[in-house]
Design an enzyme around this catalytic site. Structure first.
Site, short mmCIF file in Angstrom:
data_model
loop_
_atom_site.label_atom_id
_atom_site.label_comp_id
_atom_site.label_asym_id
_atom_site.label_seq_id
_atom_site.Cartn_x
_atom_site.Cartn_y
_atom_site.Cartn_z
N ASP A 130 -11.53 -6.68 -1.94
CA ASP A 130 -10.62 -6.47 -0.80
C ASP A 130 -11.35 -6.78 0.51
O ASP A 130 -12.56 -6.60 0.63
CB ASP A 130 -10.15 -5.02 -0.75
CG ASP A 130 -9.26 -4.64 -1.92
OD1 ASP A 130 -8.61 -5.55 -2.48
OD2 ASP A 130 -9.21 -3.45 -2.27
N ASP A 153 -8.85 -10.28 -3.42
CA ASP A 153 -7.77 -9.36 -3.77
C ASP A 153 -6.94 -9.08 -2.51
O ASP A 153 -6.47 -10.01 -1.86
CB ASP A 153 -8.35 -8.09 -4.38
CG ASP A 153 -7.31 -7.28 -5.16
OD1 ASP A 153 -6.14 -7.70 -5.22
OD2 ASP A 153 -7.66 -6.22 -5.68
N ASP A 157 -5.51 -3.15 1.91
CA ASP A 157 -4.93 -2.29 0.89
C ASP A 157 -5.13 -0.82 1.25
O ASP A 157 -6.22 -0.41 1.66
CB ASP A 157 -5.57 -2.56 -0.48
CG ASP A 157 -5.04 -3.83 -1.13
OD1 ASP A 157 -4.18 -4.50 -0.52
OD2 ASP A 157 -5.48 -4.15 -2.25
N ARG A 210 3.47 -9.11 -0.90
CA ARG A 210 2.90 -7.82 -0.48
C ARG A 210 2.72 -7.75 1.04
O ARG A 210 1.63 -7.69 1.55
CB ARG A 210 1.56 -7.55 -1.17
CG ARG A 210 1.65 -7.51 -2.68
CD ARG A 210 0.33 -7.13 -3.32
NE ARG A 210 0.45 -7.09 -4.78
CZ ARG A 210 -0.55 -6.81 -5.59
NH1 ARG A 210 -1.75 -6.56 -5.10
NH2 ARG A 210 -0.36 -6.80 -6.90
#
Length: 318
Positions: A130, A153, A157, A210
């Site tokens: 991330d 990724d 997040d 997302r």
């Protein structure tokens, strides 16, 4: 108030309504708020590290040491620093890039079980995991005016019971899975009642999905963002989450909002006055189950969001 002016800037003007609710007033056409807006302004607010304790770092070792220090301080990142893995960020930190090209490449930042952190004006490139990972009950975080791309990724997040977070004025590009809110369908016991996030004035440019993808959280406020040339979908609400998607600008987005994705159960999603150009129909579900937004605000007119965000998102604006 001019429609070309951004919203959500009352804290920079020092305006606080009774009961701790933010009263939002006018600001420039692109904002450089001195304090966060939305959810990060609640729960005691988010002030970051001490402005009188300042360290400037230019190497990976110096960056790692400054981020993990127990001292309340401002960490100035000078240059694009190559790191390996995830660097932990301690509580009471402001991490800010110098100029428009400073930040991190090759790795990312991990905020785990901490409080009161500000990440601003940073470039994130080529993370092996991330780019920004906020987890394990972390509260009061402001992620503002960053430029993120090409991570392995997620770019930003937020998971595992984290709460009271604002993600504003970031530019996300050259990436697929942009922002996850809630990591697993099996984590309801930790996430229900948490994961409250404001996403405002972000620019999702050619990203895949997302933006965010939400589980359990209610409410989540997705306000005045610009979505351009999105590959899969814009906003997803799943696992009985409650997401309010308000006055965003969708351009070339086949699925602006969806109420189910992957193996997750459906979530609740309410829309209001989004602006769509060459974009598909919004999916909605049980809008009455989306909780009320607990702060006062004056939204920007939907048709001006594109120009405002293009002028103000990313680094070099503060």
């Amino acid at each position: 108030m001019s429609t070309r002016r951004t919203v959500l800037s009352a804290l920079s003007a020092g305006v606080l309504a009774a009961g701790g609710v933010v009263a939002l007033g006018p600001a420039p056409a692109w904002a450089a708020e001195s304090r966060p807006v939305g959810f990060a302004s609640l729960n005691g607010g988010t002030s970051g590290g001490s402005a009188s304790a300042v360290v400037t770092v230019t190497t990976a070792s110096a960056l790692k040491s400054a981020l993990s220090s127990g001292t309340s301080q401002t960490v100035r990142v000078s240059g694009l620093i190559s790191i390996s893995g995830m660097y932990n960020v301690a509580s009471n930190k402001t991490v800010i890039g110098v100029g428009s090209g400073s930040g991190i490449t090759g790795g990312g930042l991990n905020l785990s079980g901490v409080r009161n952190v500000i990440l601003r004006n940073l470039v994130f490139r080529n993370a092996a995991d991330d780019s920004i990972n906020i987890q394990s009950g972390t509260t009061n975080v402001w992620v503002d005016h960053n430029d993120l791309s090409n991570g392995y990724d997620g770019l930003i997040d937020i998971k595992r019971g984290s709460d009271f977070i604002t993600v504003s004025w970031n530019r996300l590009h050259n990436h697929d899975k942009s922002m996850l809110l809630g990591h697993s369908d099996d984590n309801g016991s930790q996430d229900i009642g948490k994961l409250r996030v404001t996403y405002v004035h972000n620019w999702f440019e050619g990203t895949g999905q997302r933006h965010p993808r939400v589980r359990f959280a209610n409410p989540v406020h997705v306000l005045n963002n610009y979505y351009s040339n999105i590959g899969s979908y814009g906003v997803a609400s799943t696992e009985n989450a409650g997401v309010f998607v308000e006055r965003n600008y969708f351009e070339n987005v086949g699925k602006p909002t969806v109420t189910q994705t992957g193996d997750s159960d459906p979530g609740n999603l309410k829309v209001l006055n989004n602006y769509r150009v060459n974009s598909g129909t919004e999916q909605v579900r049980n809008g009455a189950s989306v909780a009320a937004i607990p702060y006062s605000y004056t939204p920007e007119a939907n048709n001006t969001v594109k120009a405002t965000v293009q002028a103000g998102a990313g680094t070099g604006r503060i």
